[in-house]
Design a protein around this motif. Structure first.
Motif, PDB file in Angstrom:
ATOM      1  N   ARG A  67       3.814  -7.759 -19.385  1.00  0.00           N
ATOM      2  CA  ARG A  67       4.023  -8.004 -17.951  1.00  0.00           C
ATOM      3  C   ARG A  67       4.694  -6.815 -17.258  1.00  0.00           C
ATOM      4  O   ARG A  67       4.303  -6.424 -16.162  1.00  0.00           O
ATOM      5  CB  ARG A  67       4.881  -9.251 -17.796  1.00  0.00           C
ATOM      6  N   THR A  68       5.704  -6.263 -17.908  1.00  0.00           N
ATOM      7  CA  THR A  68       6.456  -5.170 -17.272  1.00  0.00           C
ATOM      8  C   THR A  68       6.115  -3.803 -17.870  1.00  0.00           C
ATOM      9  O   THR A  68       6.813  -2.820 -17.619  1.00  0.00           O
ATOM     10  CB  THR A  68       7.974  -5.420 -17.401  1.00  0.00           C
ATOM     11  N   SER A  69       5.051  -3.757 -18.661  1.00  0.00           N
ATOM     12  CA  SER A  69       4.634  -2.465 -19.235  1.00  0.00           C
ATOM     13  C   SER A  69       3.808  -1.692 -18.221  1.00  0.00           C
ATOM     14  O   SER A  69       3.008  -2.273 -17.475  1.00  0.00           O
ATOM     15  CB  SER A  69       3.786  -2.680 -20.481  1.00  0.00           C
ATOM     16  N   LYS A  70       3.986  -0.389 -18.218  1.00  0.00           N
ATOM     17  CA  LYS A  70       3.170   0.450 -17.333  1.00  0.00           C
ATOM     18  C   LYS A  70       1.709   0.416 -17.792  1.00  0.00           C
ATOM     19  O   LYS A  70       1.435   0.396 -19.000  1.00  0.00           O
ATOM     20  CB  LYS A  70       3.658   1.899 -17.385  1.00  0.00           C
ATOM     21  N   VAL A  71       0.812   0.442 -16.833  1.00  0.00           N
ATOM     22  CA  VAL A  71      -0.616   0.390 -17.144  1.00  0.00           C
ATOM     23  C   VAL A  71      -1.020   1.553 -18.050  1.00  0.00           C
ATOM     24  O   VAL A  71      -1.861   1.398 -18.935  1.00  0.00           O
ATOM     25  CB  VAL A  71      -1.432   0.409 -15.826  1.00  0.00           C
ATOM     26  N   THR A  92       3.210  -1.392 -13.216  1.00  0.00           N
ATOM     27  CA  THR A  92       3.217  -2.299 -14.368  1.00  0.00           C
ATOM     28  C   THR A  92       2.038  -3.269 -14.206  1.00  0.00           C
ATOM     29  O   THR A  92       1.438  -3.357 -13.125  1.00  0.00           O
ATOM     30  CB  THR A  92       4.516  -3.108 -14.431  1.00  0.00           C
ATOM     31  N   CYS A  93       1.749  -4.003 -15.280  1.00  0.00           N
ATOM     32  CA  CYS A  93       0.634  -4.962 -15.215  1.00  0.00           C
ATOM     33  C   CYS A  93       0.846  -5.957 -14.076  1.00  0.00           C
ATOM     34  O   CYS A  93      -0.069  -6.255 -13.304  1.00  0.00           O
ATOM     35  CB  CYS A  93       0.511  -5.721 -16.535  1.00  0.00           C
ATOM     36  N   PHE A  94       2.079  -6.453 -13.968  1.00  0.00           N
ATOM     37  CA  PHE A  94       2.369  -7.449 -12.939  1.00  0.00           C
ATOM     38  C   PHE A  94       2.226  -6.833 -11.543  1.00  0.00           C
ATOM     39  O   PHE A  94       1.615  -7.424 -10.648  1.00  0.00           O
ATOM     40  CB  PHE A  94       3.786  -8.014 -13.124  1.00  0.00           C
ATOM     41  N   GLU A  95       2.775  -5.632 -11.374  1.00  0.00           N
ATOM     42  CA  GLU A  95       2.696  -4.979 -10.053  1.00  0.00           C
ATOM     43  C   GLU A  95       1.243  -4.723  -9.663  1.00  0.00           C
ATOM     44  O   GLU A  95       0.864  -4.885  -8.498  1.00  0.00           O
ATOM     45  CB  GLU A  95       3.463  -3.655 -10.079  1.00  0.00           C
ATOM     46  N   TYR A  96       0.450  -4.329 -10.642  1.00  0.00           N
ATOM     47  CA  TYR A  96      -0.965  -4.058 -10.360  1.00  0.00           C
ATOM     48  C   TYR A  96      -1.665  -5.327  -9.875  1.00  0.00           C
ATOM     49  O   TYR A  96      -2.356  -5.317  -8.848  1.00  0.00           O
ATOM     50  CB  TYR A  96      -1.655  -3.515 -11.618  1.00  0.00           C
ATOM     51  N   ARG A 133       1.352 -16.812  -5.463  1.00  0.00           N
ATOM     52  CA  ARG A 133       0.724 -15.584  -5.988  1.00  0.00           C
ATOM     53  C   ARG A 133       1.320 -15.228  -7.349  1.00  0.00           C
ATOM     54  O   ARG A 133       0.592 -14.963  -8.308  1.00  0.00           O
ATOM     55  CB  ARG A 133       0.955 -14.459  -4.985  1.00  0.00           C
ATOM     56  N   ARG A 134       2.627 -15.263  -7.422  1.00  0.00           N
ATOM     57  CA  ARG A 134       3.298 -14.859  -8.667  1.00  0.00           C
ATOM     58  C   ARG A 134       3.011 -15.845  -9.800  1.00  0.00           C
ATOM     59  O   ARG A 134       2.826 -15.443 -10.946  1.00  0.00           O
ATOM     60  CB  ARG A 134       4.796 -14.700  -8.432  1.00  0.00           C
ATOM     61  N   ALA A 135       2.950 -17.130  -9.458  1.00  0.00           N
ATOM     62  CA  ALA A 135       2.637 -18.138 -10.480  1.00  0.00           C
ATOM     63  C   ALA A 135       1.212 -17.927 -11.003  1.00  0.00           C
ATOM     64  O   ALA A 135       0.947 -18.003 -12.207  1.00  0.00           O
ATOM     65  CB  ALA A 135       2.785 -19.533  -9.890  1.00  0.00           C
ATOM     66  N   HIS A 136       0.312 -17.630 -10.070  1.00  0.00           N
ATOM     67  CA  HIS A 136      -1.094 -17.400 -10.439  1.00  0.00           C
ATOM     68  C   HIS A 136      -1.219 -16.165 -11.331  1.00  0.00           C
ATOM     69  O   HIS A 136      -1.947 -16.178 -12.334  1.00  0.00           O
ATOM     70  CB  HIS A 136      -1.897 -17.224  -9.151  1.00  0.00           C
ATOM     71  N   ILE A 137      -0.480 -15.125 -11.004  1.00  0.00           N
ATOM     72  CA  ILE A 137      -0.546 -13.889 -11.811  1.00  0.00           C
ATOM     73  C   ILE A 137       0.002 -14.144 -13.215  1.00  0.00           C
ATOM     74  O   ILE A 137      -0.600 -13.723 -14.216  1.00  0.00           O
ATOM     75  CB  ILE A 137       0.236 -12.754 -11.110  1.00  0.00           C
ATOM     76  N   ASP A 138       1.113 -14.858 -13.296  1.00  0.00           N
ATOM     77  CA  ASP A 138       1.678 -15.165 -14.618  1.00  0.00           C
ATOM     78  C   ASP A 138       0.707 -15.996 -15.455  1.00  0.00           C
ATOM     79  O   ASP A 138       0.567 -15.789 -16.660  1.00  0.00           O
ATOM     80  CB  ASP A 138       3.017 -15.894 -14.463  1.00  0.00           C
ATOM     81  N   GLU A 139       0.027 -16.907 -14.774  1.00  0.00           N
ATOM     82  CA  GLU A 139      -0.968 -17.742 -15.461  1.00  0.00           C
ATOM     83  C   GLU A 139      -2.110 -16.871 -16.013  1.00  0.00           C
ATOM     84  O   GLU A 139      -2.523 -17.021 -17.172  1.00  0.00           O
ATOM     85  CB  GLU A 139      -1.497 -18.741 -14.421  1.00  0.00           C
ATOM     86  N   LEU A 140      -2.573 -15.924 -15.191  1.00  0.00           N
ATOM     87  CA  LEU A 140      -3.669 -15.041 -15.631  1.00  0.00           C
ATOM     88  C   LEU A 140      -3.217 -14.124 -16.770  1.00  0.00           C
ATOM     89  O   LEU A 140      -3.963 -13.896 -17.735  1.00  0.00           O
ATOM     90  CB  LEU A 140      -4.171 -14.193 -14.459  1.00  0.00           C
ATOM     91  N   LEU A 141      -1.997 -13.606 -16.661  1.00  0.00           N
ATOM     92  CA  LEU A 141      -1.480 -12.737 -17.735  1.00  0.00           C
ATOM     93  C   LEU A 141      -1.423 -13.518 -19.050  1.00  0.00           C
ATOM     94  O   LEU A 141      -1.763 -12.985 -20.116  1.00  0.00           O
ATOM     95  CB  LEU A 141      -0.098 -12.199 -17.364  1.00  0.00           C
ATOM     96  N   ILE A 198       0.846  -1.205   0.000  1.00  0.00           N
ATOM     97  CA  ILE A 198       0.000   0.000   0.000  1.00  0.00           C
ATOM     98  C   ILE A 198       0.877   1.248   0.000  1.00  0.00           C
ATOM     99  O   ILE A 198       0.638   2.197  -0.745  1.00  0.00           O
ATOM    100  CB  ILE A 198      -0.966  -0.005   1.212  1.00  0.00           C
ATOM    101  N   ALA A 199       1.940   1.220   0.823  1.00  0.00           N
ATOM    102  CA  ALA A 199       2.837   2.378   0.875  1.00  0.00           C
ATOM    103  C   ALA A 199       3.506   2.614  -0.479  1.00  0.00           C
ATOM    104  O   ALA A 199       3.734   3.749  -0.883  1.00  0.00           O
ATOM    105  CB  ALA A 199       3.893   2.167   1.965  1.00  0.00           C
ATOM    106  N   ARG A 200       3.788   1.532  -1.194  1.00  0.00           N
ATOM    107  CA  ARG A 200       4.455   1.663  -2.498  1.00  0.00           C
ATOM    108  C   ARG A 200       3.565   2.327  -3.545  1.00  0.00           C
ATOM    109  O   ARG A 200       4.051   3.036  -4.412  1.00  0.00           O
ATOM    110  CB  ARG A 200       4.860   0.281  -3.012  1.00  0.00           C
ATOM    111  N   ILE A 201       2.268   2.075  -3.493  1.00  0.00           N
ATOM    112  CA  ILE A 201       1.410   2.610  -4.560  1.00  0.00           C
ATOM    113  C   ILE A 201       0.928   4.037  -4.264  1.00  0.00           C
ATOM    114  O   ILE A 201       0.218   4.620  -5.077  1.00  0.00           O
ATOM    115  CB  ILE A 201       0.178   1.720  -4.836  1.00  0.00           C
ATOM    116  N   LEU A 202       1.288   4.581  -3.120  1.00  0.00           N
ATOM    117  CA  LEU A 202       0.866   5.949  -2.830  1.00  0.00           C
ATOM    118  C   LEU A 202       1.459   6.916  -3.850  1.00  0.00           C
ATOM    119  O   LEU A 202       2.486   6.640  -4.459  1.00  0.00           O
ATOM    120  CB  LEU A 202       1.290   6.348  -1.416  1.00  0.00           C
ATOM    121  N   ASN A 203       0.810   8.044  -3.979  1.00  0.00           N
ATOM    122  CA  ASN A 203       1.206   9.003  -5.013  1.00  0.00           C
ATOM    123  C   ASN A 203       2.396   9.849  -4.535  1.00  0.00           C
ATOM    124  O   ASN A 203       2.246  11.043  -4.232  1.00  0.00           O
ATOM    125  CB  ASN A 203       0.000   9.894  -5.354  1.00  0.00           C
TER     126      ASN A 203
END
Lengths: 251, 282
Positions: free
Chosen positions: B130-134, B93-97, B113-121, A33-38
């Motif tokens: 994966r590493t592109s900004k939203v 990025t998409c992954f971070e989101y 969690r990371r395996a599940h996210i990669d599967e969904l991507l 949460i802290a990371r995504i703050l603006n």
């Protein structure tokens, strides 16, 4: 007798589902949460505020210049702190298991901590070599700033409880600016926090203490309330029969 | 047994009544929610997603009452929600989101969690992003990312608000495949304007307008309501509640067919227009 820390197990999880998040999980969540703050907007606000307070520290205009500059610096800091409370994905995150109250608590804590650091920095820079007889008091500015950020956090907190608004930060900023504009329009004698001197400093300090306490109280209270609950209580009251004294609807 | 039960739900925004006593019962499978703009679809979905509390009425999700704190948390753990507007963090990025949303959904095991996210991507065709900004994603990619976050944790209940808006035909077909595959074991409520999606995917459909349920049944039952009320002609004729010119130069009308009209088999869209056509035109 030593008290043992209670460990949450799957068995207790079913009866107490609120406590299933481990400490490591809470830390992960808090960091995320802290990371995504603006942060860029807040950093810009700190930069502007420190710049203004550095200008105030130059001995060019005396108290008449120094005090307004420091006040503008603190307002800039408070407004930029609002951006830390804003959630771009509020509509979605408030429906996540850990997206409501927990997220707001982290945001309030982080915002408070960084604002306090920022305000000390701003007032510290602005108060360098400040002679006390100039009528500018460092603690006065800290309390004023505390009240300002209290106002913005309280408004942001209350608005974030509303399920129809995703712009709590904007509402808070607008409220603070409106309050400042009103205070600016007040007669000179009624706005000692704008123009120092010829005032009873103890009364002003008491006033700002009061504002700061109330607004921070409201801000802290909002993080303990679940947005869904806030309106559901109202809904429940409306659905109660009118015969329940003090609880039912009046129509 | 019904997974979603909504009884006499009323919700207003100031003086605007968004839901005026909606009642519906939704069983596992894919259910469509059709309605014109402002019908109350998004409000209903937000109420079911526990993001909005109704003014009155009852909601039960998987037999649980969202007004009870422990039930609310349990509901949210089993719920996937895709709002109409993109609720994204443009700086991530998409992954971070997806990782952030997964944490909010209590997926604390990092590797899983990371395996599940990669599967969904991969499922959404976004692995290259994966590493592109939203903020650099196209509209269709954003919708796919939103769908991916709704599917995080493999929820039992999936609430999708206009999920196929902005998707190209290939991804729309892929989306249908994704939803119908999962729909066998979970409950999917799909709000849409696209009647083709309802026809292709849904076991049941509700039509709502001005906060009221106008129809409930299967897609074939919905199209059957327009039998004898859809016709084509060379020129614009009287009696058409809604008339439009088709690609082959003929006029297709729904409404009260005039004598001697050439009746045709109705589609879901015809039946939908018959139900809400006037409101849609307004």
């Amino acid at each position: 007798m030593r008290l043992r820390r209670r460990h949450v197990t799957p068995a207790t999880a079913s009866t107490n589902p609120q406590s299933t998040v481990s400490r490591a999980g809470r830390i992960s969540l808090t960091v995320a949460i802290a990371r995504i703050l603006n942060w860029p907007i807040y950093a810009a606000g700190v930069g502007l505020a420190v710049g203004l307070s550095w200008l105030a520290s130059l001995h060019t205009g005396g108290a008449d210049v120094r005090a307004p500059l420091l006040r503008v610096a603190l307002i800039a800091l408070s407004l930029s702190a609002v951006s830390l409370f804003e959630d771009e994905a509020n509509e979605l995150t408030q429906t996540a298991p850990r997206g409501g109250g927990f997220q707001r608590r982290v945001r309030l804590l982080v915002t408070s901590a960084v604002w306090i650091l920022g305000s000390f920095l701003v007032v510290g820079v602005g108060s360098i070599d400040l002679p006390s007889e100039e009528g500018v008091h460092s603690d006065q500015f800290i309390i004023e700033g505390l009240a300002e950020v209290g106002v913005v956090l309280a408004v942001a907190g209350v608005v974030s409880l509303s399920q129809h608004s995703d712009s709590s930060g904007a509402s808070a900023a607008a409220t603070l600016l409106t309050l400042l504009a009103i205070s600016w329009l007040l007669p000179r004698q009624l706005r000692p926090w704008i123009v120092p001197g010829h005032i009873d400093w103890n009364r002003v300090r008491a006033l700002w203490h009061g504002v700061a306490l109330v607004t921070w109280g409201v801000a802290i209270a909002t993080v303990a309330i679940e947005p869904y609950r806030a309106l559901t209580v109202h809904s429940l009251q409306r659905s109660l029969p009118a015969s329940v004294p003090g609880l039912g609807r009046s129509d | 047994m019904e997974t979603l039960v909504v009884e006499s739900v009323v919700k207003s925004y100031g003086s605007t009544l968004a839901l005026s006593g909606v009642t519906l019962k939704i069983a596992p499978g894919v259910t469509g929610l059709l309605g014109p703009n402002g019908a109350g679809k998004t409000t209903l979905l937000r109420c079911l997603a526990t993001g909005l509390a109704p003014d009155s009425g009852d909601i039960r999700i998987m037999g649980r009452d969202p007004r009870i704190t422990s039930d609310l948390l349990e509901i949210r753990r089993r719920l996937g929600y895709m709002p109409q507007d993109d609720a994204l963090y443009s700086s991530l990025t998409c992954f971070e989101y997806l990782e952030y949303m997964a944490l909010l959904k209590e997926q604390f095991n990092r590797a899983a969690r990371r395996a599940h996210i990669d599967e969904l991507l991969a499922e959404m065709g976004l692995q290259e992003k994966r590493t592109s900004k939203v903020r650099r994603l196209s509209g269709g990619m954003r919708r796919r990312l939103m769908l991916a976050q709704a599917l995080l944790g493999r929820p039992q209940v999936l609430l999708l608000d206009e999920p196929s808006a902005g998707l190209d035909p290939a991804h729309r077909l892929h989306f249908r495949s994704l939803i119908t595959t999962g729909g066998e074991s979970r409950t999917v409520l799909l709000s849409t304007h696209v009647t083709d999606d309802v026809e292709a995917m849904c076991d049941a459909v509700y039509v709502i307008d001005r906060g009221l349920v106008l129809f409930q049944g299967t897609p074939s039952q919905l199209s059957a309501t327009a039998v004898g009320r859809v016709w084509i002609s060379d020129v614009r004729t009287e009696g058409g509640q809604v008339t439009w010119r088709t690609g082959d130069g003929l006029y297709r009308s729904v409404g009260v067919a005039p004598d001697g009209a050439t009746l045709v088999n109705p589609t879901i869209e015809d039946a939908y227009l018959l139900l809400v056509g006037q409101a849609a035109l307004n």
